[in-house]
Scaffold this motif. Structure first.
Motif, PDB file in Angstrom:
ATOM      1  N   GLU A  89     -15.269  45.694  17.780  1.00  0.00           N
ATOM      2  CA  GLU A  89     -14.802  47.010  18.194  1.00  0.00           C
ATOM      3  C   GLU A  89     -14.643  47.946  17.000  1.00  0.00           C
ATOM      4  OE1 GLU A  89     -11.669  49.165  21.218  1.00  0.00           O
ATOM      5  OE2 GLU A  89     -11.603  46.994  20.966  1.00  0.00           O
ATOM      6  N   ALA A 105     -16.321  46.275  25.981  1.00  0.00           N
ATOM      7  CA  ALA A 105     -17.211  47.413  25.750  1.00  0.00           C
ATOM      8  C   ALA A 105     -17.968  47.824  27.007  1.00  0.00           C
ATOM      9  CB  ALA A 105     -18.211  47.073  24.649  1.00  0.00           C
ATOM     10  N   HIS A 367     -21.482  49.164  26.298  1.00  0.00           N
ATOM     11  CA  HIS A 367     -21.879  48.198  25.270  1.00  0.00           C
ATOM     12  C   HIS A 367     -21.869  48.805  23.874  1.00  0.00           C
ATOM     13  CE1 HIS A 367     -23.918  45.099  28.159  1.00  0.00           C
ATOM     14  NE2 HIS A 367     -22.908  45.721  28.740  1.00  0.00           N
ATOM     15  N   PRO A 369     -19.669  49.874  20.442  1.00  0.00           N
ATOM     16  CA  PRO A 369     -18.414  49.488  19.789  1.00  0.00           C
ATOM     17  C   PRO A 369     -17.354  50.584  19.844  1.00  0.00           C
ATOM     18  CG  PRO A 369     -20.110  49.933  18.158  1.00  0.00           C
ATOM     19  CD  PRO A 369     -20.793  49.925  19.485  1.00  0.00           C
ATOM     20  N   TYR A 371     -16.786  52.275  22.763  1.00  0.00           N
ATOM     21  CA  TYR A 371     -16.522  52.530  24.179  1.00  0.00           C
ATOM     22  C   TYR A 371     -15.068  52.260  24.552  1.00  0.00           C
ATOM     23  CZ  TYR A 371     -16.991  52.717  29.178  1.00  0.00           C
ATOM     24  OH  TYR A 371     -16.828  53.070  30.482  1.00  0.00           O
TER      25      TYR A 371
END
Length: 402
Positions: A89, A105, A367, A369, A371
């Motif tokens: 993340e 994600a 998907h 990092p 999100y």
């Protein structure tokens, strides 16, 4: 518009802060496919506190919570997925992932929180007549042998009969609180192909004494691009993407082998079969032409998400009642992404919907990092599931033909 006091958006507003706290707790503690032990415990504890009969250990970490009200014989299934992705993340907010290399994600934390919000509301109000089965599913992101497939194989619908099943997924790029779906084929089948190109390594200065798998693999990648453009009917949708090309360690060494990984998407059984045949034939032939060998593992993944007509009309009708017709699209374009709820739709009639998650700017797409699920949607999704259950298990709906 039904005159009964079915759930409205305002009915769930008092839950907004609690749902946001729950969702952010889930976001902080992401777990991967079939290892969602803490998530499973949290969901089970919440359902038991609401008064549901809870069944655990289905497909390892999956849960079903059931609640029966009245003497109605009809039943409905609502599914939420709760696994995360192997992504580091990039967000820095207080509830960012505490588990390195794992991240929500794709918004499954939001899907789970919304269904738990509906579970609480339905248990408190009990404005339905029949049985609701809340299905909390692991391993949606796995791509093959997924949670839905395993739950069904372990007798999901025999143990928990459902006259119809429903699910939704958040959708960045559409206004928050808006609903989208379509009847028939909605999301693509998704297959994966694992390829090893095995040659003979050697010195970079003496390529004639080696069989270079990098050159062969490069030609294969280019050749694959011709399958959709030259073998598939132009009126049919299909995608072949090479997502991994790996081989070699040093600039002066020709490696022994190269690894390719492909994602293959389609909407019909005929196109899906043709793609498989052509990919295998082309890879083998191209490899031979370069004097190398191709080892292929073709993994058939999720089938096409196919919504049934009656259930889709009903799901859209409920969405329009809840948020108004201007916030509902009943003919959304087909999506090339894949979703393992397709297995449940092969077993039972039902509908898969999308719920707008707001702008997808600054790389905040699924998907990614960066999100994050939009907490404004939590009360909307919880209200939608509550109203859908109430309307589906309303005896008057059957007698009125709706």
């Amino acid at each position: 518009m039904p005159s009964k006091p079915f759930t409205s958006l305002t009915d769930l507003m008092h839950q907004e802060a609690d749902l946001a706290h729950l969702r952010q707790q889930l976001h902080s503690n992401p777990e991967l496919a079939f290892a969602e032990y803490e998530t499973s415990d949290l969901v089970a504890d919440q359902l038991q506190a609401y008064g549901y009969q809870v069944y655990r250990g289905i497909a390892q970490t999956g849960i079903v919570g059931t609640l029966t009200v009245g003497g109605g014989s009809r039943s409905i299934g609502i599914r939420a997925d709760f696994d995360a992705l192997p992504i580091c993340e990039a967000n820095t907010f207080a509830y960012a992932s505490k588990n390195p290399g794992r991240m929500h994600a794709c918004g499954h934390d939001g899907h789970t929180a919304m269904l738990l919000g509906a579970a609480k509301h339905l248990a408190q109000t009990k404005r339905f007549n029949g049985t609701v089965n809340l299905i909390f599913q692991p391993a949606e992101e796995r791509g093959f042998d997924s949670g839905a497939k395993q739950m069904i194989a372990e007798g999901l619908f025999e143990r928990f009969p459902c006259d119809a099943v429903f699910a939704l997924h958040n959708h960045p790029g559409k206004p928050a609180g808006s609903f989208m779906s379509r009847s028939g084929a909605f999301m693509a089948a998704g297959d994966r192909v694992y390829i090893k190109i095995v040659g003979q390594g050697g010195h970079a200065a003496r390529p004639h004494l080696a069989h270079d798998p990098i050159v062969a693999a490069s030609s294969i990648v280019m050749g694959l691009q011709t399958i959709v453009s030259r073998n598939i009917d132009p009126t049919k949708a299909a995608v072949i993407t090479v997502g991994k090309f790996a081989g070699g360690e040093a600039p002066n060494v020709i490696p022994d082998q190269v690894e390719l990984r492909l994602s293959v998407r389609s909407f019909s059984t005929e196109v899906r079969a043709l793609l498989k045949d052509r990919i295998i034939a082309l890879v083998i032939a191209q490899a031979r032409s370069f004097g190398v060998e191709a080892v292929i593992n073709y993994v058939e993944g999720y089938p096409v998400v196919t919504n049934t007509d009656e259930e889709t009309r009903f799901a859209i009708e409920v969405a329009r009642e809840l948020v108004g017709p201007d916030a509902v699209d009943d003919n959304m374009d087909m999506l090339m992404g894949s979703e393992d709820f397709a297995y449940m739709l092969q077993s039972r009639p039902g509908c898969f919907l999308r719920l707008g998650n707001g702008p997808a700017d600054q790389g905040k797409t699924l998907h990614s990092p960066h999100y994050d699920f939009n907490d404004q949607n939590l009360s909307v999704g919880a209200a939608y599931w509550s109203r859908l259950v109430e309307r589906y298990l309303d005896p008057d709906r059957l007698t009125s033909g709706r």
